[in-house]
Design a protein around this motif. Structure first.
Motif, short mmCIF file in Angstrom:
data_model
loop_
_atom_site.label_atom_id
_atom_site.label_comp_id
_atom_site.label_asym_id
_atom_site.label_seq_id
_atom_site.Cartn_x
_atom_site.Cartn_y
_atom_site.Cartn_z
N GLN A 120 0.83 -1.21 0.00
CA GLN A 120 0.00 0.00 0.00
C GLN A 120 0.86 1.26 0.00
O GLN A 120 0.51 2.27 -0.62
N ILE A 152 1.92 1.83 -3.48
CA ILE A 152 0.81 2.37 -4.28
C ILE A 152 0.63 3.87 -4.01
O ILE A 152 0.46 4.67 -4.94
N SER A 198 -9.90 -7.17 -8.75
CA SER A 198 -8.86 -7.16 -9.80
C SER A 198 -9.42 -6.58 -11.09
O SER A 198 -8.75 -5.76 -11.76
N THR A 244 -9.84 -2.81 -10.68
CA THR A 244 -8.56 -2.10 -10.72
C THR A 244 -8.07 -1.93 -12.14
O THR A 244 -7.60 -0.84 -12.53
N LYS A 245 -8.17 -2.97 -12.93
CA LYS A 245 -7.73 -2.89 -14.33
C LYS A 245 -8.55 -1.85 -15.10
O LYS A 245 -8.01 -1.06 -15.89
N ASP A 294 -7.53 1.67 -13.97
CA ASP A 294 -6.22 2.04 -14.50
C ASP A 294 -6.35 2.54 -15.94
O ASP A 294 -5.71 3.52 -16.34
N LYS A 311 -7.11 -0.08 -5.68
CA LYS A 311 -5.84 -0.78 -5.49
C LYS A 311 -5.59 -1.08 -4.01
O LYS A 311 -5.08 -2.15 -3.66
#
Length: 485
Positions: free
Chosen positions: A207, A210, A421, A424-425, A428, A459
């Motif tokens: 973290q 990130i 997941s 997050t993709k 992004d 994230k």
């Protein structure tokens, strides 16, 4: 005449002994409660799925279950230095001494001693008059005052005719074995705590990475907003918004750094040492795949979980305590004996066999009237064995619920991780799109900020999901009875 008197004496002794036994026959019985929880334990943790009794991760040694060498080293250190574990080991020694104490009561007690004294009886008493007219040897009167010197052995022994002492020893043995299982339970909990804190520390490390990446992203966005302001493509408000977001991110970085320090010290405390860096590798955290856990069947918890075995042994000890308390109503037989030398002058102690003195006595005694103390002791022991049964049942029930809940959590956290997941993709990709639009003045700063915030949150939550995924597997491993072997 002597034969008649001996016969009467025997009859009196027999009558007294019989009355003691009859009085003792009124001893109360222990309360018996049916163990519904143990008898009705379900066949499976999930009624919709059948588990294989031959596959149970709870029997896997912890060195095989954990594959991270840094974590294995931490656990090994904790098992050597943890204060709670060391305290528990001393409890085992205390219980072991209790067994020796109860065992010692089964054998005779023998002591040696010497003594000396001086006594003068009044002349006008039966003892004084007798001494005055008695000669120790021809022409030698009894000394006045009269000394007394003695040396010898004293022995006493309670004959365990009702096996009360043996029952007490068996109870002490059961309690000792329960402390051993208690130590195993501490081991299991300790390994779980070290592993959970280790994964939480790795999550904080990731973290922190990130948030540092996010800070760099915010710095670039701030620079772009300043350039656009100069080109009249953005306002001062956009610049201030990016400056505020950058300051907020930097503050969050220091918060995470403090959490890392505290988490390291939590691990150091479990390892029984002063603060020092925790050796770890954070790079592979997000790609770590949790080991598959096999639950077996619920009845295996009775043999695998140390806390259940500890509660079972405490229940056994409490039942034996009730039996021992019940036997207090019975008469006890004690034998005492003394063998030694006794004389009124030290020089006469070596005159054998005249100076030899001995005594042998047996006593059969039992409670007849005012048994309130014995009754209270029995009632207390009886209540404690009922309490121990409820404690045993509660431990079984909680163990079953732990495994059932964690099995459900493993499945749900896996699904949660997969969806996070995907989120997050997608975020992004949206950040790249928003930044490109912002550079071309086709999107305002609010869209960029919102996309960046959403991506950061996603994230962070993805990292937390990975940590929960790993910790849940550790928790279910411990709940199945793993970790102490």
């Amino acid at each position: 005449m002597n034969m008649m008197e001996n016969s009467k004496t025997k009859n009196i002794i027999t009558a007294i002994a019989l009355s003691l036994v009859l009085a003792s026959c009124k001893a109360p019985m222990a309360t018996v409660i049916k163990d519904e929880v143990k008898e009705n334990i379900p066949q499976n943790f999930n009624q919709e799925e059948q588990q294989d009794a031959n596959s149970n991760s709870g029997t896997t040694p912890w060195r095989q279950f954990f594959t991270d060498p840094n974590l294995v080293t931490l656990i090994e250190t904790a098992l050597k230095n943890n204060q709670e574990l060391l305290i528990t080991l001393q409890e085992i020694e205390i219980a072991k001494s209790g067994v020796l104490a109860k065992k010692g009561r089964l054998t005779p007690t023998v002591s040696a001693g010497v003594g000396a004294g001086l006594k003068k009886a009044g002349r006008y008493t039966s003892e004084g008059a007798g001494d005055a007219t008695t000669q120790i040897e021809p022409g030698k009167e009894m000394p006045d005052p009269l000394g007394n010197f003695e040396a010898g052995l004293n022995a006493s022994w309670e004959i365990d005719i009702w096996k009360k002492l043996r029952t007490e020893k068996e109870s002490a043995v059961a309690h000792y074995l329960s402390t051993v299982e208690g130590k195993n339970f501490v081991l299991s909990n300790l390994i779980e705590e070290v592993a959970d804190n280790y994964y939480e520390l790795l999550a904080l490390d990731n973290q922190l990475d990130i948030i540092q990446q996010y800070i760099k992203l915010q710095q670039r966005a701030l620079e772009i907003s300043k350039i656009q302001k100069e080109a009249a493509a953005a306002t001062e408000l956009a610049v201030k918004k990016f400056e505020a977001e950058l300051a907020k991110s930097k503050a969050a970085e220091y918060t995470i750094r403090q959490q890392i320090t505290e988490k390291e010290n939590e691990i150091n405390a479990l390892l029984g040492r002063y603060p020092q860096p925790i050796v770890r590798t954070k790079e592979n955290f997000m790609s770590t795949i949790p080991p598959t856990v096999y639950t077996g069947i619920p009845s295996q918890l009775l043999a695998n979980r140390p806390d259940i075995k500890q509660a079972e042994l405490e229940l056994k000890a409490s039942k034996l305590d009730v039996e021992a308390a019940r036997k207090e109503f019975y008469p006890s037989l004690e034998i005492s004996a003394t063998l030694g030398l006794e004389a009124f002058k030290p020089s006469y102690l070596v005159k054998l066999p005249e100076s030899i003195a001995y005594n042998l006595a047996g006593e059969l005694a039992g409670p007849l009237i005012n048994k309130s103390a014995i009754k209270a002791n029995f009632q207390t022991a009886d209540a404690k064995q009922i309490q121990a049964l409820y404690e045993y049942d509660k431990t079984i029930l909680n163990a079953y619920l732990d495994v059932a809940n964690l099995m459900s959590k493993v499945k749900n956290i896996d699904q949660y991780y997969q969806l996070k997941s995907q989120e997050t993709k997608a975020l992004d990709q949206s950040i790249d799109i928003a930044n490109q639009l912002f550079r071309n003045s086709r999107a305002d700063y609010l869209e960029v900020l919102l996309n960046q915030r959403d991506a950061l949150d996603a994230k962070m939550e993805l990292i937390e999901a990975k940590q929960k995924q790993l910790s849940t597997v550790v928790d279910i491993y411990k709940s199945l009875g793993g970790g102490w072997k």
